[in-house]
Design an enzyme around this catalytic site. Structure first.
Site, PDB file in Angstrom:
ATOM      1  CG  HIS A 139      -1.967   1.391   1.417  1.00 14.73           C
ATOM      2  ND1 HIS A 139      -2.053   2.235   0.143  1.00 14.73           N
ATOM      3  CD2 HIS A 139      -2.177   2.345   2.392  1.00 14.73           C
ATOM      4  CE1 HIS A 139      -3.157   2.958   0.756  1.00 14.73           C
ATOM      5  NE2 HIS A 139      -2.655   3.160   2.237  1.00 14.73           N
TER       6      HIS A 139
ATOM      7  CG  HIS B  95      -6.954   5.040   1.451  1.00 15.70           C
ATOM      8  ND1 HIS B  95      -7.312   4.125   1.309  1.00 15.70           N
ATOM      9  CD2 HIS B  95      -5.391   6.111   1.440  1.00 15.70           C
ATOM     10  CE1 HIS B  95      -6.260   3.915   3.291  1.00 15.70           C
ATOM     11  NE2 HIS B  95      -4.639   4.796   2.215  1.00 15.70           N
TER      12      HIS B  95
ATOM     13  CG  ASP C  29       3.789  -5.645 -21.266  1.00 15.22           C
ATOM     14  OD1 ASP C  29       2.274  -7.237 -22.173  1.00 15.22           O
ATOM     15  OD2 ASP C  29       4.012  -5.492 -21.285  1.00 15.22           O
TER      16      ASP C  29
HETATM   17 ZN   LIG Z   1      -3.037   5.057   2.778  1.00 19.20          ZN
END
Ligand SMILES: [Zn+2]
Length: 223
Positions: free
Chosen positions: A101, A166, A126
């Site tokens: 993340h 986010h 790809d």
């Molecule tokens: Zn975050």
């Protein structure tokens, strides 16, 4: 719970790998301050970054170990605040061995608009096999981020999802694959953003996307 003896060597190896992979995030300018995290599954456990620790201090010993419910199993610090999302992915996507993340700038900019990145570059076909999808708006604190990642990626070739408002989460067979997806994601997010400023994007026909994806995933590289 503690780390079982039969997983000791694998957990220690994963800690070293995950620590080294964390250094890739600032190197590719995907994170600032202490944001971002990498994890890797080992059996019914996973290794993840501790919360709020400077990237300069993230050696193998700093890594923490959690079970698949996100409970701390080993480590002197509390796990990343995104641990519940990583745990949810591992519980619900058994083929996933690594999760990353970040809030990388261009990928997060697409997320801020809630706009998927269209597949207009062969490198996207790809690596992502099509557009990079947007996941739902979800707030940290329960399973909603993890659920949004899984529900978006479950039937998708893309190893990356842009969680709305986010930023990106990426998955892979291991942590290194998930980091690679995070790096390539930011590259295509940036290039397609720049391309849009100059005029209309040209979509790649689905049949060409399919054959590029099959070739890259199955033929390209060292085997
Ligand atoms: Zn975050």
């Amino acid at each position: 719970m503690t780390v079982p003896e039969n997983l000791r060597a694998d957990v220690d190896a994963a800690k070293a790998r995950v620590a080294a992979l964390h250094a890739e995030l600032p190197r590719w300018e995907l994170v600032v301050w202490t944001a971002g995290n990498v994890s890797e599954r080992v059996g019914d456990l996973f290794v993840i970054k501790p919360s709020g620790v400077s990237y300069d201090d993230l050696d193998a010993d700093a890594m923490v170990v959690c079970d698949l419910d996100g409970n701390l199993v080993e480590g002197s610090r509390s796990p990343s605040s995104d641990t519940a999302a990583h745990a949810y992915v591992y519980r619900n996507m058994p083929h996933v061995g690594g999760v990353v993340h970040t809030h990388s700038t261009y990928a997060a900019a697409w997320a801020a608009r809630g706009e998927e990145i269209p597949c207009v570059l062969t490198m996207m076909a790809d690596e992502f096999g099509g557009p990079v999808p947007v996941g739902p708006f979800a707030i940290i604190g329960d399973d909603s981020i993890g659920r949004g990642i899984v529900e978006t990626l479950r039937d998708h070739r893309s190893p990356a999802v842009l969680m709305q408002n986010h930023g990106p989460f990426t998955i892979g067979k291991d942590a290194k694959s998930a980091v690679k997806a995070a790096v390539l994601l930011e590259e295509v997010a940036r290039t397609v953003h720049i391309a849009k400023q100059g005029g209309d994007l040209i979509p790649i026909p689905q049949s060409a996307i399919d054959s590029l994806y099959q070739r890259y995933q199955n033929v390209y590289g060292q085997h």
